[in-house]
Design a protein around this motif. Structure first.
Motif, PDB file in Angstrom:
ATOM      1  N   ILE A 140     -66.473  17.755  43.615  1.00  0.00           N
ATOM      2  CA  ILE A 140     -67.189  18.497  42.559  1.00  0.00           C
ATOM      3  C   ILE A 140     -68.424  19.120  43.200  1.00  0.00           C
ATOM      4  N   ALA A 141     -68.486  20.448  43.195  1.00  0.00           N
ATOM      5  CA  ALA A 141     -69.627  21.147  43.807  1.00  0.00           C
ATOM      6  C   ALA A 141     -69.967  22.332  42.917  1.00  0.00           C
ATOM      7  N   THR A 142     -70.266  22.017  41.689  1.00  0.00           N
ATOM      8  CA  THR A 142     -70.386  23.043  40.651  1.00  0.00           C
ATOM      9  C   THR A 142     -71.813  23.536  40.453  1.00  0.00           C
ATOM     10  N   GLY A 143     -72.764  23.015  41.251  1.00  0.00           N
ATOM     11  CA  GLY A 143     -74.126  23.556  41.201  1.00  0.00           C
ATOM     12  C   GLY A 143     -74.918  23.152  39.975  1.00  0.00           C
ATOM     13  N   SER A 144     -75.930  23.952  39.671  1.00  0.00           N
ATOM     14  CA  SER A 144     -76.828  23.644  38.556  1.00  0.00           C
ATOM     15  C   SER A 144     -77.248  24.940  37.878  1.00  0.00           C
ATOM     16  N   ARG A 145     -77.890  24.817  36.752  1.00  0.00           N
ATOM     17  CA  ARG A 145     -78.386  26.007  36.034  1.00  0.00           C
ATOM     18  C   ARG A 145     -79.737  25.686  35.414  1.00  0.00           C
ATOM     19  N   PRO A 146     -80.528  26.707  35.131  1.00  0.00           N
ATOM     20  CA  PRO A 146     -81.843  26.446  34.538  1.00  0.00           C
ATOM     21  C   PRO A 146     -81.687  25.810  33.157  1.00  0.00           C
ATOM     22  N   THR A 147     -82.664  25.005  32.801  1.00  0.00           N
ATOM     23  CA  THR A 147     -82.634  24.378  31.487  1.00  0.00           C
ATOM     24  C   THR A 147     -84.002  24.528  30.834  1.00  0.00           C
ATOM     25  N   LEU A 155     -86.526  33.673  21.427  1.00  0.00           N
ATOM     26  CA  LEU A 155     -87.264  34.775  22.064  1.00  0.00           C
ATOM     27  C   LEU A 155     -86.323  35.853  22.605  1.00  0.00           C
ATOM     28  N   GLY A 156     -85.010  35.603  22.491  1.00  0.00           N
ATOM     29  CA  GLY A 156     -84.022  36.622  22.892  1.00  0.00           C
ATOM     30  C   GLY A 156     -84.176  37.002  24.351  1.00  0.00           C
ATOM     31  N   ASP A 157     -84.105  38.300  24.648  1.00  0.00           N
ATOM     32  CA  ASP A 157     -84.155  38.709  26.058  1.00  0.00           C
ATOM     33  C   ASP A 157     -85.582  38.717  26.600  1.00  0.00           C
ATOM     34  N   LYS A 158     -86.539  38.273  25.818  1.00  0.00           N
ATOM     35  CA  LYS A 158     -87.907  38.100  26.328  1.00  0.00           C
ATOM     36  C   LYS A 158     -88.062  36.753  27.024  1.00  0.00           C
ATOM     37  N   LEU A 159     -87.102  35.876  26.801  1.00  0.00           N
ATOM     38  CA  LEU A 159     -87.070  34.609  27.528  1.00  0.00           C
ATOM     39  C   LEU A 159     -86.215  34.819  28.769  1.00  0.00           C
ATOM     40  N   ILE A 160     -86.794  34.543  29.933  1.00  0.00           N
ATOM     41  CA  ILE A 160     -86.037  34.762  31.165  1.00  0.00           C
ATOM     42  C   ILE A 160     -86.074  33.508  32.034  1.00  0.00           C
ATOM     43  N   VAL A 161     -85.118  33.434  32.945  1.00  0.00           N
ATOM     44  CA  VAL A 161     -85.120  32.382  33.977  1.00  0.00           C
ATOM     45  C   VAL A 161     -85.212  33.085  35.334  1.00  0.00           C
ATOM     46  N   PRO A 172     -93.128  43.677  35.378  1.00  0.00           N
ATOM     47  CA  PRO A 172     -93.712  43.756  34.039  1.00  0.00           C
ATOM     48  C   PRO A 172     -95.231  43.682  34.137  1.00  0.00           C
ATOM     49  N   SER A 173     -95.903  43.854  33.015  1.00  0.00           N
ATOM     50  CA  SER A 173     -97.370  43.780  33.042  1.00  0.00           C
ATOM     51  C   SER A 173     -97.846  42.336  32.894  1.00  0.00           C
ATOM     52  N   SER A 174     -97.062  41.507  32.215  1.00  0.00           N
ATOM     53  CA  SER A 174     -97.532  40.132  31.976  1.00  0.00           C
ATOM     54  C   SER A 174     -96.361  39.177  31.785  1.00  0.00           C
ATOM     55  N   VAL A 175     -96.553  37.951  32.250  1.00  0.00           N
ATOM     56  CA  VAL A 175     -95.529  36.905  32.135  1.00  0.00           C
ATOM     57  C   VAL A 175     -96.216  35.570  31.874  1.00  0.00           C
ATOM     58  N   ALA A 176     -95.688  34.822  30.948  1.00  0.00           N
ATOM     59  CA  ALA A 176     -96.108  33.426  30.791  1.00  0.00           C
ATOM     60  C   ALA A 176     -95.061  32.562  31.481  1.00  0.00           C
ATOM     61  N   VAL A 177     -95.514  31.774  32.443  1.00  0.00           N
ATOM     62  CA  VAL A 177     -94.597  30.922  33.204  1.00  0.00           C
ATOM     63  C   VAL A 177     -94.713  29.501  32.663  1.00  0.00           C
ATOM     64  N   PHE A 178     -93.607  28.928  32.252  1.00  0.00           N
ATOM     65  CA  PHE A 178     -93.611  27.535  31.810  1.00  0.00           C
ATOM     66  C   PHE A 178     -93.032  26.663  32.912  1.00  0.00           C
ATOM     67  N   GLU A 262     -95.223  40.059  28.133  1.00  0.00           N
ATOM     68  CA  GLU A 262     -93.966  40.796  28.110  1.00  0.00           C
ATOM     69  C   GLU A 262     -92.755  39.859  28.220  1.00  0.00           C
ATOM     70  N   TYR A 263     -92.936  38.804  29.019  1.00  0.00           N
ATOM     71  CA  TYR A 263     -91.831  37.855  29.197  1.00  0.00           C
ATOM     72  C   TYR A 263     -92.343  36.421  29.214  1.00  0.00           C
ATOM     73  N   VAL A 264     -91.451  35.509  28.816  1.00  0.00           N
ATOM     74  CA  VAL A 264     -91.679  34.078  29.030  1.00  0.00           C
ATOM     75  C   VAL A 264     -90.661  33.621  30.072  1.00  0.00           C
ATOM     76  N   LEU A 265     -91.178  33.128  31.207  1.00  0.00           N
ATOM     77  CA  LEU A 265     -90.302  32.661  32.285  1.00  0.00           C
ATOM     78  C   LEU A 265     -90.177  31.139  32.185  1.00  0.00           C
ATOM     79  N   ALA A 266     -88.963  30.670  31.923  1.00  0.00           N
ATOM     80  CA  ALA A 266     -88.720  29.224  31.834  1.00  0.00           C
ATOM     81  C   ALA A 266     -88.412  28.687  33.222  1.00  0.00           C
ATOM     82  N   ALA A 267     -89.360  27.969  33.789  1.00  0.00           N
ATOM     83  CA  ALA A 267     -89.141  27.310  35.082  1.00  0.00           C
ATOM     84  C   ALA A 267     -89.296  25.810  34.837  1.00  0.00           C
ATOM     85  N   THR A 268     -88.595  25.362  33.821  1.00  0.00           N
ATOM     86  CA  THR A 268     -88.781  24.015  33.291  1.00  0.00           C
ATOM     87  C   THR A 268     -87.752  23.026  33.816  1.00  0.00           C
ATOM     88  N   GLY A 269     -87.020  23.438  34.855  1.00  0.00           N
ATOM     89  CA  GLY A 269     -86.077  22.503  35.453  1.00  0.00           C
ATOM     90  C   GLY A 269     -84.673  23.064  35.488  1.00  0.00           C
TER      91      GLY A 269
END
Lengths: 483, 483
Positions: A140-147, A155-161, A172-178, A262-269
């Protein structure tokens, strides 16, 4: 329904899967490599490589904006052309992905299958509705994905990974990084240096990969000095407001703030991709995150013919570990049942921020758990703020902690924030794997003037605390000015 | 005439002398440190430190001038303010010198003597016309000075050495650098990148510290692409012409050229300061350059009570070697006659050009002399031109050769031109001193994506040539894209 009978099936053609496929093929011809998505690894598509490309642009922009102390004056404007920045990131990223795809193209077509896998039994895999694979052994080598929290989907397409960042056509002009972890810090600082307004929010106060409270504090302070970072943030609300995301939070002074980004970047794991494989059909043992438990030296799961490798294993989600795990899992799947342990190297991790962050060997937390109860370890320390070469280059920010064992004098591990930490980490990781003592490390050559001399100062400090030598008293008498 | 009786006299308060003084004092209180000039070491005043300061400014200017490929466009002028560049170089240089002077200030005044030394006998030293020192043992640590053909003195103050550069109040418009060795390349490239017109002339075709012809060729080509460099130049005439120096030479196309430059920088070598010590008064053995012969493990000369250390010994004129030699010489002078061998580390040298240059362990020439006759060694190679991380940062220039022994598989040495070579050199020098084999080195951790992965590719190449493993066939299957 097509039927395929093989000795070894590798699920996932990412870094771990490719390594497993190659290792298995060295023993048996009967191997299939199954991919459910598009070819190209996490590393090449959305991980190590494109992030380093974004960082390279950010460093150049930052350096150009900080020439004056050296006597270089830029008489004009530094224009960050977001379209061109992202063009280079995408072009070079595509080139790296192309290298992976080329390698896959060279694999015998008979060995490649496309489809989403479900386990029917321990040895039977269903690929979509078109193929059944009877595999005596499986990797099994199926990798991982953002969570991230489900609610953020509002937030629709304003939420990005991170994946989305590398497909941007412009900055973009501004990003909130979580999430001020490894991905959040690398992307957040780069975007900030490329002129994007960055707000970074964490939970629980953790910053970077660190477990040593002093090193973590230093990192928190350093990044906070550069952009807004609240590692233990109180975000009360996030909602779409026209084309922007409106964030309501309590700032570090305790005042409520409302900001629009402009965007919320989910870097939450990230989570291992093991939840859609039908593993509930087979009696495999899971850990408390729902990931199959595996022996890190053989990569064998609780079902002896099933192996796991790479991010899917949730062990150490790093490219070089995925390659090693894949090699071990692939070989063992091929030579099963007479499996062997494989090479697992000393731990090394690097974060390509500025200053860089790195971890080597045992972390402070691991050392404390293992040896803290008996006062059996000591910490050697050096600040890079006055370290000669670092100061020459105006890169004099950072703190290095080395851990050493009382009695044996052995080097146990390190946590680092500092200039060129990626290189210091290699030197230290090799010393760790060579089971060197602090005294032996002090016998090694150090050139002058180099950042490695900071490591030596910390080694001297540690050696003195281990009562194995003297502390550095006069650098000018012992190793030259600014050593 | 003042009389001083001591067990140990150290002649020279530079890096080697300070180290020798400190080591001797750990055994005996009866030590004097004699300085003939002004306090402050070659390293701090005119060597390692100020050259790195000039290089730091040059790198920042160069980076600012090369932002466009990353999408960063400087809309305006990059002004190199020569006065400010040199101000920082001098200010920081003075700070490093100050650290040395502070350390010397802390030495007991009774232990310090000022004067030019002449040996009267093996144990009697005359200081100018004011003091006689009766020393049972002596450490010669008198350093070195630049050397150049006598005829060049006709150029008056238009002829300069590295010392003079660091006292400049402003950058000149043009400099002819003679000698593309370590000092010439570091200063010449820096000045070029700081907007100074640079012409560089060598003799005999040698470039940098290299002995490996392929690495040297690569260096010659790389630096020639950036500024005028003729490593085997035919300079027919040099003479003052008003405020300038007129140089007549045959260019690389065979055409006579006449150029006018503001300064001629002699980087044509350094000679040990052992010619004015009255050594002819004592029956000490000299090598063919007139330098006392000494055992590199004890630093003892042919006169058993006289030791030598640092640049004066003409062994390895590097700061870290001076510190080690001083320590050995000082301790042995103190414990004489029961002297011991001291720690001599694996060889490491770095040149802080861009790309950087480095040498580790045995050079190609040494390996060839030792093992070339029996085909007992192999060369592993990697180009950095397509190495992943180097390419990401647009630092993808360079070539690395590693030498390994047939049979034992041991790592023997390396010659490097490439990005971050100073760090690669430390990793390799520690491996060399640890007597590692190529196979062992391949078991060590390599992060991704890093320049160290280039070293791994060369190790794989070397291991295959030693018939100890396979060459890298598909990086994407083995270590990730761009590894």
């Amino acid at each position: 329904m097509k039927q395929v009978n093989v000795q070894v099936a590798v699920i996932g053609a990412g870094s771990a899967g490719l390594s497993a496929y190659r290792a298995a093929k060295q023993t048996t011809d009967s191997v299939v490599l199954i991919e459910g998505g598009t070819y190209g690894t996490t590393c090449a598509r959305v991980g190590c490589m494109p992030s380093k490309l974004l960082i390279a642009a950010a460093e150049v922009a930052h350096s150009a904006a900080h020439t004056e102390p050296f006597g270089i004056v830029i008489d004009g404007q530094i224009n960050i052309d977001g379209k061109k920045v992202m063009q280079r990131v995408r072009d070079e990223r595509d080139r790296f992905v192309g290298l992976v795809v080329d390698a896959i193209d060279e694999i015998d077509p008979q060995d490649k299958l496309i489809g989403n896998v479900k386990f029917l039994t321990e040895t039977q895999l269903q690929l979509d509705d078109h193929t059944t694979v009877n595999a005596q052994r499986v990797v099994i080598a199926t990798g991982s994905r953002p969570t991230y929290p489900n609610a953020w989907d509002d937030l629709g397409d304003k939420l990005i990974v991170n994946d989305d960042v590398f497909d941007w056509q412009d900055l973009p002009s501004s990003v909130a990084v979580f999430g001020p972890g490894v991905i959040g810090l690398e992307l957040g600082q780069s975007l900030h240096r490329l002129g994007v307004e960055v707000l970074m929010f964490g939970m629980g106060g953790k910053v970077g990969p660190f477990t040593d409270p002093e090193i973590m504090d230093y990192a928190e302070k350093t990044f906070s000095d550069e952009f807004y970072l609240d590692a233990d943030a109180k975000v009360n609300n996030m909602q779409l407001n026209g084309e922007l995301v409106e964030i309501t939070y309590i700032d570090k002074q305790g005042k409520e703030q409302i900001k629009h980004v402009e965007y919320v970047l989910a870097a939450t794991g990230r989570r291992p991709n093991v939840d859609n494989l039908g593993l509930e059909q087979i009696a495999i043992d899971f850990d408390d995150r729902g990931v199959p438990v595996a022996d890190p030296h053989t990569m064998q799961t609780s079902i002896s013919s099933i192996f796991i490798a790479g991010d899917a294993s949730n062990q150490v989600p790093l490219l070089h570990e995925a390659a090693d795990q894949g090699k071990i899992a692939g070989r063992n799947a091929a030579i099963y049942p007479n499996i062997v342990t494989g090479l697992r190297r000393s731990a090394i991790a690097a974060v390509f921020t500025d200053p860089q962050l790195a971890m080597v060997g045992l972390s402070y937390q691991q050392v404390t758990e293992k040896l803290g109860g008996c006062d059996c370890f000591e910490t050697g320390s050096v600040s890079f703020e006055n370290q000669g070469r670092s100061r020459v280059m105006l890169k004099n920010k950072g703190l290095l902690h080395l851990y050493g064992e009382q009695g044996t004098g052995r080097f146990l591990g390190a946590e680092i924030i500092g200039p060129q930490a990626e290189h210091l980490a290699h030197l230290l990781a090799w010393a760790h794997q060579n089971r060197m003592t602090i005294s032996q490390m002090l016998e090694m050559p150090f050139y002058h003037p180099v950042i490695e001399e900071g490591v030596r100062t910390a080694l001297r400090d540690l050696n003195a605390k281990l009562k194995l030598g003297s502390a550095m008293t006069s650098e000018c008498m012992e190793c030259g000015p600014g050593c």
